[in-house]
Design a protein around this motif. Structure first.
Motif, PDB file in Angstrom:
ATOM      1  N   PRO B  74     -12.854 -12.076  -6.069  1.00 56.96           N
ATOM      2  CA  PRO B  74     -13.209 -10.422  -5.511  1.00 56.96           C
ATOM      3  C   PRO B  74     -12.693 -10.243  -4.252  1.00 56.96           C
ATOM      4  CG  PRO B  74     -15.036 -12.051  -6.338  1.00 56.96           C
ATOM      5  CD  PRO B  74     -13.701 -12.802  -6.300  1.00 56.96           C
ATOM      6  N   HIS B  75     -12.304  -9.029  -4.100  1.00 50.45           N
ATOM      7  CA  HIS B  75     -11.875  -8.243  -2.686  1.00 50.45           C
ATOM      8  C   HIS B  75     -11.763  -6.787  -2.938  1.00 50.45           C
ATOM      9  CE1 HIS B  75      -8.249  -8.222  -5.829  1.00 50.45           C
ATOM     10  NE2 HIS B  75      -8.119  -7.200  -5.078  1.00 50.45           N
ATOM     11  N   MET B  76     -11.862  -6.235  -1.596  1.00 49.48           N
ATOM     12  CA  MET B  76     -11.964  -4.879  -1.639  1.00 49.48           C
ATOM     13  C   MET B  76     -10.535  -4.146  -1.293  1.00 49.48           C
ATOM     14  SD  MET B  76     -13.868  -4.096   1.797  1.00 49.48           S
ATOM     15  CE  MET B  76     -13.605  -2.310   2.005  1.00 49.48           C
ATOM     16  N   HIS B  77     -10.307  -3.043  -1.412  1.00 48.74           N
ATOM     17  CA  HIS B  77      -9.047  -2.550  -1.318  1.00 48.74           C
ATOM     18  C   HIS B  77      -8.923  -1.324  -0.090  1.00 48.74           C
ATOM     19  CE1 HIS B  77      -8.518  -3.747  -5.319  1.00 48.74           C
ATOM     20  NE2 HIS B  77      -7.455  -4.207  -4.959  1.00 48.74           N
ATOM     21  N   PHE B  78      -8.064  -1.145   0.629  1.00 53.15           N
ATOM     22  CA  PHE B  78      -7.633  -0.106   1.717  1.00 53.15           C
ATOM     23  C   PHE B  78      -6.331   0.346   1.465  1.00 53.15           C
ATOM     24  CE2 PHE B  78      -6.167   1.595   5.357  1.00 53.15           C
ATOM     25  CZ  PHE B  78      -7.090   2.138   5.970  1.00 53.15           C
ATOM     26  N   VAL B  79      -6.639   1.986   1.365  1.00 49.39           N
ATOM     27  CA  VAL B  79      -5.658   2.733   0.772  1.00 49.39           C
ATOM     28  C   VAL B  79      -5.291   3.689   1.861  1.00 49.39           C
ATOM     29  CG1 VAL B  79      -4.756   4.467  -0.864  1.00 49.39           C
ATOM     30  CG2 VAL B  79      -6.409   2.916  -1.384  1.00 49.39           C
ATOM     31  N   CYS B  80      -4.115   3.680   2.796  1.00 48.57           N
ATOM     32  CA  CYS B  80      -4.007   4.497   3.636  1.00 48.57           C
ATOM     33  C   CYS B  80      -3.171   5.939   3.141  1.00 48.57           C
ATOM     34  CB  CYS B  80      -2.363   3.981   4.227  1.00 48.57           C
ATOM     35  SG  CYS B  80      -2.047   5.007   5.713  1.00 48.57           S
ATOM     36  N   ARG B  81      -4.248   6.866   3.692  1.00 50.19           N
ATOM     37  CA  ARG B  81      -3.982   8.294   3.091  1.00 50.19           C
ATOM     38  C   ARG B  81      -2.842   8.906   3.810  1.00 50.19           C
ATOM     39  NH1 ARG B  81     -10.307  10.104   4.025  1.00 50.19           N
ATOM     40  NH2 ARG B  81     -10.892  10.232   1.827  1.00 50.19           N
ATOM     41  N   LYS B  82      -1.969   7.926   4.605  1.00 47.38           N
ATOM     42  CA  LYS B  82      -0.514   8.743   5.212  1.00 47.38           C
ATOM     43  C   LYS B  82       0.595   8.061   4.276  1.00 47.38           C
ATOM     44  CE  LYS B  82       1.341  10.372   9.525  1.00 47.38           C
ATOM     45  NZ  LYS B  82       1.741   9.805  10.576  1.00 47.38           N
ATOM     46  N   CYS B  83       0.700   6.576   4.264  1.00 45.21           N
ATOM     47  CA  CYS B  83       1.978   6.192   3.445  1.00 45.21           C
ATOM     48  C   CYS B  83       1.460   5.759   1.956  1.00 45.21           C
ATOM     49  CB  CYS B  83       2.414   5.068   4.190  1.00 45.21           C
ATOM     50  SG  CYS B  83       1.228   3.553   4.390  1.00 45.21           S
ATOM     51  N   GLY B  84       0.312   5.953   1.874  1.00 47.69           N
ATOM     52  CA  GLY B  84       0.013   5.508   0.322  1.00 47.69           C
ATOM     53  C   GLY B  84      -0.374   4.000   0.253  1.00 47.69           C
ATOM     54  N   LYS B  85      -0.017   3.222   1.095  1.00 49.96           N
ATOM     55  CA  LYS B  85       0.078   1.725   0.894  1.00 49.96           C
ATOM     56  C   LYS B  85      -1.274   1.268   0.630  1.00 49.96           C
ATOM     57  CE  LYS B  85       1.979  -2.629   2.592  1.00 49.96           C
ATOM     58  NZ  LYS B  85       2.412  -3.316   3.625  1.00 49.96           N
ATOM     59  N   LEU B  86      -1.428   0.108  -0.235  1.00 48.67           N
ATOM     60  CA  LEU B  86      -2.594  -0.436  -0.646  1.00 48.67           C
ATOM     61  C   LEU B  86      -2.736  -1.888  -0.132  1.00 48.67           C
ATOM     62  CD1 LEU B  86      -3.873   0.154  -4.194  1.00 48.67           C
ATOM     63  CD2 LEU B  86      -4.751  -1.631  -2.768  1.00 48.67           C
ATOM     64  N   TYR B  87      -3.691  -1.978   0.609  1.00 55.44           N
ATOM     65  CA  TYR B  87      -3.862  -3.514   1.220  1.00 55.44           C
ATOM     66  C   TYR B  87      -5.079  -4.139   0.478  1.00 55.44           C
ATOM     67  CZ  TYR B  87      -1.190  -1.474   5.085  1.00 55.44           C
ATOM     68  OH  TYR B  87      -0.267  -0.931   5.915  1.00 55.44           O
ATOM     69  N   ASP B  88      -5.047  -5.483   0.332  1.00 59.79           N
ATOM     70  CA  ASP B  88      -6.131  -6.216  -0.083  1.00 59.79           C
ATOM     71  C   ASP B  88      -6.922  -6.697   0.992  1.00 59.79           C
ATOM     72  OD1 ASP B  88      -5.567  -5.956  -2.783  1.00 59.79           O
ATOM     73  OD2 ASP B  88      -4.665  -7.837  -2.981  1.00 59.79           O
ATOM     74  N   ILE B  89      -8.197  -6.494   0.917  1.00 56.78           N
ATOM     75  CA  ILE B  89      -9.032  -7.094   1.867  1.00 56.78           C
ATOM     76  C   ILE B  89     -10.030  -8.294   1.282  1.00 56.78           C
ATOM     77  CG2 ILE B  89     -10.711  -6.513   3.893  1.00 56.78           C
ATOM     78  CD1 ILE B  89      -9.159  -4.011   4.130  1.00 56.78           C
ATOM     79  N   PRO B  90     -10.368  -9.418   1.998  1.00 54.12           N
ATOM     80  CA  PRO B  90     -11.325 -10.211   1.213  1.00 54.12           C
ATOM     81  C   PRO B  90     -12.873  -9.602   1.575  1.00 54.12           C
ATOM     82  CG  PRO B  90     -10.112 -11.357   3.208  1.00 54.12           C
ATOM     83  CD  PRO B  90      -9.378  -9.910   2.930  1.00 54.12           C
ATOM     84  N   VAL B  91     -13.564  -9.608   0.346  1.00 53.87           N
ATOM     85  CA  VAL B  91     -14.892  -9.092   0.789  1.00 53.87           C
ATOM     86  C   VAL B  91     -15.920 -10.156   0.276  1.00 53.87           C
ATOM     87  CG1 VAL B  91     -14.725  -7.802  -1.623  1.00 53.87           C
ATOM     88  CG2 VAL B  91     -16.414  -7.200   0.311  1.00 53.87           C
ATOM     89  N   PRO B  92     -16.709 -10.682   1.086  1.00 52.60           N
ATOM     90  CA  PRO B  92     -17.646 -11.681   0.760  1.00 52.60           C
ATOM     91  C   PRO B  92     -19.051 -11.422  -0.045  1.00 52.60           C
ATOM     92  CG  PRO B  92     -17.980 -10.951   2.988  1.00 52.60           C
ATOM     93  CD  PRO B  92     -17.140  -9.841   2.548  1.00 52.60           C
TER      94      PRO B  92
END
Lengths: 133, 133
Positions: B74-92
């Motif tokens: 399980p993890h959360m996502h961060f989406v940049c509204r400028k470049c559109g890139k999607l990052y995975d972020i661990p979520v506990p």
DNA sequence: GTATCTGCAAAACATTTGCCCTTTG
DNA sequence: CAAAGGGCAAATGTTTTGCAGATAC
């Protein structure tokens, strides 16, 4: 002197009025239906700007549609995959999530927490349908 | 004897292979580009079934598109509204969220946690552009 | 009179549907 | 041969764009 952009235009106000009605979450189409002298594009533009201003919140659902709601206390959403109904659920640790995301150095503007599954009502309906005797 | 439905069809396997490549999150269009003898509908059908089987995960983003990823921790996502890139972020605390949603009596099948904002890279780019001297 | 707000129709985009052919047990 | 997999083109649904008229400072 040059004109300047209104913070909230008359149409944005009319959209907000629709969003204050009984139903808490509305699709763009539902809002359009209640403003029949208004064009599609205009409603979408108003919704975009209300989101920018931070007055309303856009939820992008897995069904492909978006629904809009007034910005209120942080809460999560539950979407029933059978009937499509959207439920609000209070969520206490938005700040923890925000902190987690911010820990990566990114500037967090918004957090969506959305659960999908089968709602109580649909579970009971299925029970009555197949489980009866 | 009647035929029965394959768990994973050849095409589903090809889609999975594409999803195993460098890029972790892919849109349907990106997957299509890498399978050029395959039709649109077929790819979408394969993606739907892989989601049903719980092998991959569909993320519905506020941009209106969906991206697909292998199901992992399980993890959360961060989406940049400028470049559109999607990052995975661990979520506990996915389990806490799950518990919260289940507390309403609904059956939870999936939880999405997605943050939106401006990523570190875009923040630095803006800094160099306007803050330089 | 120039920038903003709005309406309308058309365009764009992502996804789904229907139909037909092929494959397989 | 009956059901499943797959290809193609067209349909669907949602959102955006372009352009023209009206309005306000």
């Amino acid at each position: 002197m040059p004109r300047m952009r209104e913070a909230v235009t008359p149409l944005m106000n009319r959209v907000l009025q629709v969003l204050s009605s009984e139903k808490v979450h509305l699709t763009a189409e539902e809002i359009l239906d209640q403003l029949d002298d208004v064009g599609r594009a205009t409603v979408y533009r108003a919704l975009d700007r209300l989101c920018e201003e931070g007055i309303i919140n856009r939820l992008s659902l897995e069904s492909g549609t978006s629904v809009y709601e007034y910005v209120r206390k942080p809460h999560m959403h539950f979407v029933c995959r059978k009937c499509g109904k959207l439920y609000d659920i209070p969520v206490p640790m938005t700040d923890i999530l925000e902190h987690t995301a911010a820990g990566s150095g990114h500037t967090v503007q918004k957090i969506d927490v959305t659960a999908y599954g089968i709602c109580t009502a649909c579970q009971q309906a299925a029970q009555n349908e197949y489980g009866g005797y």
